[in-house]
Design an enzyme around this catalytic site. Sequence first.
Site, mmCIF file in Angstrom:
data_model
loop_
_atom_site.group_PDB
_atom_site.id
_atom_site.type_symbol
_atom_site.label_atom_id
_atom_site.label_comp_id
_atom_site.label_asym_id
_atom_site.label_seq_id
_atom_site.Cartn_x
_atom_site.Cartn_y
_atom_site.Cartn_z
ATOM 1 N N TYR A 1 0.829 -1.218 0.000
ATOM 2 C CA TYR A 1 0.000 0.000 0.000
ATOM 3 C C TYR A 1 0.860 1.264 0.000
ATOM 4 C CZ TYR A 1 -4.063 -2.907 0.190
ATOM 5 O OH TYR A 1 -5.016 -3.827 -0.150
ATOM 6 N N ARG B 1 1.620 1.926 -3.598
ATOM 7 C CA ARG B 1 0.457 2.453 -4.344
ATOM 8 C C ARG B 1 0.156 3.887 -3.906
ATOM 9 N NH1 ARG B 1 -4.049 -2.015 -3.679
ATOM 10 N NH2 ARG B 1 -5.332 -0.590 -4.924
ATOM 11 N N HIS C 1 -14.845 1.045 -0.450
ATOM 12 C CA HIS C 1 -13.705 0.179 -0.149
ATOM 13 C C HIS C 1 -12.594 0.935 0.550
ATOM 14 C CE1 HIS C 1 -14.933 -2.857 -3.536
ATOM 15 N NE2 HIS C 1 -15.682 -2.951 -2.459
ATOM 16 N N CYS D 1 -0.004 6.978 15.904
ATOM 17 C CA CYS D 1 -1.351 7.514 15.677
ATOM 18 C C CYS D 1 -1.420 8.955 16.185
ATOM 19 C CB CYS D 1 -2.390 6.659 16.426
ATOM 20 S SG CYS D 1 -4.056 7.381 16.412
ATOM 21 N N GLY E 1 -16.808 1.557 -15.436
ATOM 22 C CA GLY E 1 -15.426 1.109 -15.264
ATOM 23 C C GLY E 1 -15.232 0.039 -14.214
ATOM 24 N N SER F 1 -15.570 -4.370 -13.462
ATOM 25 C CA SER F 1 -15.719 -5.700 -14.082
ATOM 26 C C SER F 1 -16.905 -6.453 -13.499
ATOM 27 C CB SER F 1 -14.447 -6.527 -13.837
ATOM 28 O OG SER F 1 -14.252 -6.697 -12.429
ATOM 29 N N ASN G 1 -18.608 1.186 -19.937
ATOM 30 C CA ASN G 1 -17.389 0.422 -19.678
ATOM 31 C C ASN G 1 -16.588 0.259 -20.957
ATOM 32 O OD1 ASN G 1 -16.240 -0.914 -17.256
ATOM 33 N ND2 ASN G 1 -16.178 -2.712 -18.610
ATOM 34 N N LEU G 2 -15.273 -0.015 -20.796
ATOM 35 C CA LEU G 2 -14.454 -0.162 -22.012
ATOM 36 C C LEU G 2 -14.959 -1.319 -22.868
ATOM 37 C CD1 LEU G 2 -11.912 0.974 -23.394
ATOM 38 C CD2 LEU G 2 -10.573 -0.781 -22.235
ATOM 39 N N ALA H 1 -13.623 5.647 -20.696
ATOM 40 C CA ALA H 1 -14.451 6.476 -19.797
ATOM 41 C C ALA H 1 -14.343 7.960 -20.124
ATOM 42 C CB ALA H 1 -14.033 6.232 -18.349
HETATM 43 C C1 BV8 Z 1 -17.601 -8.870 2.011
HETATM 44 C C2 BV8 Z 1 -9.707 -2.490 -1.793
HETATM 45 C C3 BV8 Z 1 -18.789 -9.787 3.794
HETATM 46 C C4 BV8 Z 1 -8.408 -3.227 -1.722
HETATM 47 C C5 BV8 Z 1 -11.186 -4.183 -2.745
HETATM 48 C C6 BV8 Z 1 -14.907 -15.818 0.050
HETATM 49 C C7 BV8 Z 1 -14.391 -15.302 1.233
HETATM 50 C C8 BV8 Z 1 -14.625 -13.983 1.636
HETATM 51 C C9 BV8 Z 1 -15.382 -13.163 0.835
HETATM 52 C C10 BV8 Z 1 -15.860 -13.684 -0.345
HETATM 53 C C11 BV8 Z 1 -15.653 -15.000 -0.752
HETATM 54 N N1 BV8 Z 1 -16.254 -15.190 -1.948
HETATM 55 C C12 BV8 Z 1 -16.861 -14.034 -2.328
HETATM 56 C C13 BV8 Z 1 -16.630 -13.139 -1.352
HETATM 57 C C14 BV8 Z 1 -17.047 -11.782 -1.328
HETATM 58 C C15 BV8 Z 1 -15.837 -10.947 -1.756
HETATM 59 C C16 BV8 Z 1 -15.747 -11.042 -3.262
HETATM 60 O O1 BV8 Z 1 -16.585 -10.488 -3.945
HETATM 61 N N2 BV8 Z 1 -14.724 -11.752 -3.771
HETATM 62 C C17 BV8 Z 1 -14.579 -11.873 -5.211
HETATM 63 C C18 BV8 Z 1 -13.102 -11.934 -5.559
HETATM 64 C C19 BV8 Z 1 -15.346 -13.114 -5.669
HETATM 65 N N3 BV8 Z 1 -16.140 -9.614 -1.301
HETATM 66 C C20 BV8 Z 1 -15.672 -9.213 -0.111
HETATM 67 O O2 BV8 Z 1 -14.932 -9.847 0.608
HETATM 68 C C21 BV8 Z 1 -16.219 -7.868 0.334
HETATM 69 N N4 BV8 Z 1 -16.669 -7.989 1.686
HETATM 70 O O3 BV8 Z 1 -18.164 -9.594 1.236
HETATM 71 O O4 BV8 Z 1 -17.830 -8.846 3.346
HETATM 72 C C22 BV8 Z 1 -18.991 -9.570 5.225
HETATM 73 C C23 BV8 Z 1 -20.229 -9.876 5.741
HETATM 74 C C24 BV8 Z 1 -20.441 -9.680 7.083
HETATM 75 C C25 BV8 Z 1 -19.422 -9.204 7.895
HETATM 76 C C26 BV8 Z 1 -18.173 -8.888 7.352
HETATM 77 C C27 BV8 Z 1 -17.945 -9.075 6.009
HETATM 78 C C28 BV8 Z 1 -15.137 -6.804 0.336
HETATM 79 C C29 BV8 Z 1 -14.635 -6.574 -1.062
HETATM 80 C C30 BV8 Z 1 -13.666 -5.385 -1.051
HETATM 81 C C31 BV8 Z 1 -12.241 -5.854 -1.322
HETATM 82 N N5 BV8 Z 1 -11.401 -4.684 -1.563
HETATM 83 N N6 BV8 Z 1 -10.501 -3.027 -2.890
HETATM 84 C C32 BV8 Z 1 -7.399 -2.650 -2.688
HETATM 85 O O5 BV8 Z 1 -7.764 -1.849 -3.589
HETATM 86 O O6 BV8 Z 1 -6.235 -3.033 -2.522
HETATM 87 S S1 BV8 Z 1 -11.899 -4.923 -4.113
HETATM 88 C C33 BV8 Z 1 -11.004 -4.948 -5.592
HETATM 89 O O7 BV8 Z 1 -11.923 -5.249 -6.654
HETATM 90 C C34 BV8 Z 1 -10.509 -3.686 -6.114
HETATM 91 O O8 BV8 Z 1 -9.835 -2.997 -5.166
HETATM 92 C C35 BV8 Z 1 -11.713 -2.977 -6.690
HETATM 93 O O9 BV8 Z 1 -12.155 -2.066 -5.725
HETATM 94 C C36 BV8 Z 1 -12.693 -4.095 -6.829
HETATM 95 C C37 BV8 Z 1 -13.446 -4.171 -8.106
HETATM 96 O O10 BV8 Z 1 -12.525 -4.154 -9.186
HETATM 97 P P1 BV8 Z 1 -12.865 -3.136 -10.376
HETATM 98 O O11 BV8 Z 1 -12.873 -1.770 -9.816
HETATM 99 O O12 BV8 Z 1 -14.098 -3.590 -11.083
HETATM 100 O O13 BV8 Z 1 -11.588 -3.283 -11.303
HETATM 101 P P2 BV8 Z 1 -11.316 -4.420 -12.384
HETATM 102 O O14 BV8 Z 1 -9.886 -4.315 -12.767
HETATM 103 O O15 BV8 Z 1 -11.867 -5.711 -11.897
HETATM 104 O O16 BV8 Z 1 -12.212 -3.979 -13.639
HETATM 105 C C38 BV8 Z 1 -11.910 -2.768 -14.316
HETATM 106 C C39 BV8 Z 1 -12.963 -2.580 -15.394
HETATM 107 O O17 BV8 Z 1 -12.720 -1.326 -16.030
HETATM 108 C C40 BV8 Z 1 -12.923 -3.640 -16.483
HETATM 109 O O18 BV8 Z 1 -14.243 -4.068 -16.767
HETATM 110 C C41 BV8 Z 1 -12.337 -2.902 -17.695
HETATM 111 O O19 BV8 Z 1 -12.886 -3.356 -18.922
HETATM 112 C C42 BV8 Z 1 -12.759 -1.485 -17.430
HETATM 113 N N7 BV8 Z 1 -11.852 -0.472 -18.005
HETATM 114 C C43 BV8 Z 1 -10.504 -0.538 -18.149
HETATM 115 N N8 BV8 Z 1 -10.047 0.593 -18.703
HETATM 116 C C44 BV8 Z 1 -11.118 1.395 -18.905
HETATM 117 C C45 BV8 Z 1 -12.274 0.723 -18.459
HETATM 118 N N9 BV8 Z 1 -13.501 1.250 -18.545
HETATM 119 C C46 BV8 Z 1 -13.599 2.495 -19.083
HETATM 120 N N10 BV8 Z 1 -12.541 3.207 -19.519
HETATM 121 C C47 BV8 Z 1 -11.289 2.693 -19.461
HETATM 122 N N11 BV8 Z 1 -10.252 3.416 -19.911
#
Ligand code: BV8
Length: 236
Positions: free
Chosen positions: A57, A60, A110, A137, A177, A179, A203-204, A221
């Site tokens: 982090y 980043r 997030h 802190c 933007g 996925s 979206n792209l 975007a």
């Molecule tokens: C929760 C911060 C419940 C970190 C992020 C098993 C165990 C535990 C949890 C789970 C599990 N199975 C499923 C889950 C739920 C899990 C989840 O969804 N997992 C996925 C992988 C299946 N979710 C969670 O754990 C969430 N919490 O469920 O809690 C709970 C209930 C009770 C009590 C407590 C808890 C928390 C999820 C948050 C995780 N943190 N971010 C960091 O950044 O380091 S998420 C991570 O993915 C990213 O950080 C981002 O925020 C997020 C989504 O990604 P996108 O933003 O969509 O980016 P991506 O690259 O995927 O896509 C980009 C898109 O842009 C593409 O479509 C592309 O085509 C397009 N693009 C590209 N260029 C352009 C464009 N569009 C336009 N113009 C362009 N130029």
Amino acid sequence: MTTARENIVILTGAGISAESGIATFRDKDGVWSKFKLEDYATPEAFERDPVKVQTFYNERRAGMKDKQPKAAHEALARLEKEHSGEVLLVTQNIDDLHDRAGSENLVHMHGELLKAWCTHCDNRSAWLYNIEADSVCASCGQKGSLRPDVVWFGEMPYQMDRIFDALDRADIFISIGTSGAVYPAAGFVDAANQAGAATMELNLEPSDGSYLFDEVAHGPATEIVPNWVEGFLTES
Ligand code: BV8
């Protein structure tokens, strides 16, 4: 009495910041193609190796210095200012580009890369530089209790009640933007559809959930978002 175009909820993901030079996550060369998310973006990873996670982090955060908001961020700030109804912007992104573009009715579901969270006193504060093992802190003076104010996998995203309340009242839901790979954000379109909102994906390329949207527009975007905002405000 609200007209059918009054309440707008917008969800953004990494794609809206791609043209600002911030890497997305699941595109080719995305963050998760270089770093295993289980080793960097979970509480267990932080417990296991805090220095490794803090360094991930810190790098980043340092990378944010020269990044600027672009036309898509600015268009969404314009929409909030000029639209007569409510515009809630929910971002999955942890960068501050929406803030710097001027969006105010904004939820970082997030968390925020430029904030630190003290696990001792729960205080969150702006933090622009490295968080180290001996960082202190500013609120309680504790040493070594700071983590990035970022929501990891398995942690509850921020302000979920506020988001679902807005989705229940939405007339328009726009996903930009993202996925559609991560929940609960990826499920917002279902809530919007159930609320009877008009749903749109900008979206792209088609995302995993494109079929769930009433309308889709594909392209960078910085082109399709200002175009949509201009058209919407002109029609209003
Ligand atoms: C929760 C911060 C419940 C970190 C992020 C098993 C165990 C535990 C949890 C789970 C599990 N199975 C499923 C889950 C739920 C899990 C989840 O969804 N997992 C996925 C992988 C299946 N979710 C969670 O754990 C969430 N919490 O469920 O809690 C709970 C209930 C009770 C009590 C407590 C808890 C928390 C999820 C948050 C995780 N943190 N971010 C960091 O950044 O380091 S998420 C991570 O993915 C990213 O950080 C981002 O925020 C997020 C989504 O990604 P996108 O933003 O969509 O980016 P991506 O690259 O995927 O896509 C980009 C898109 O842009 C593409 O479509 C592309 O085509 C397009 N693009 C590209 N260029 C352009 C464009 N569009 C336009 N113009 C362009 N130029």
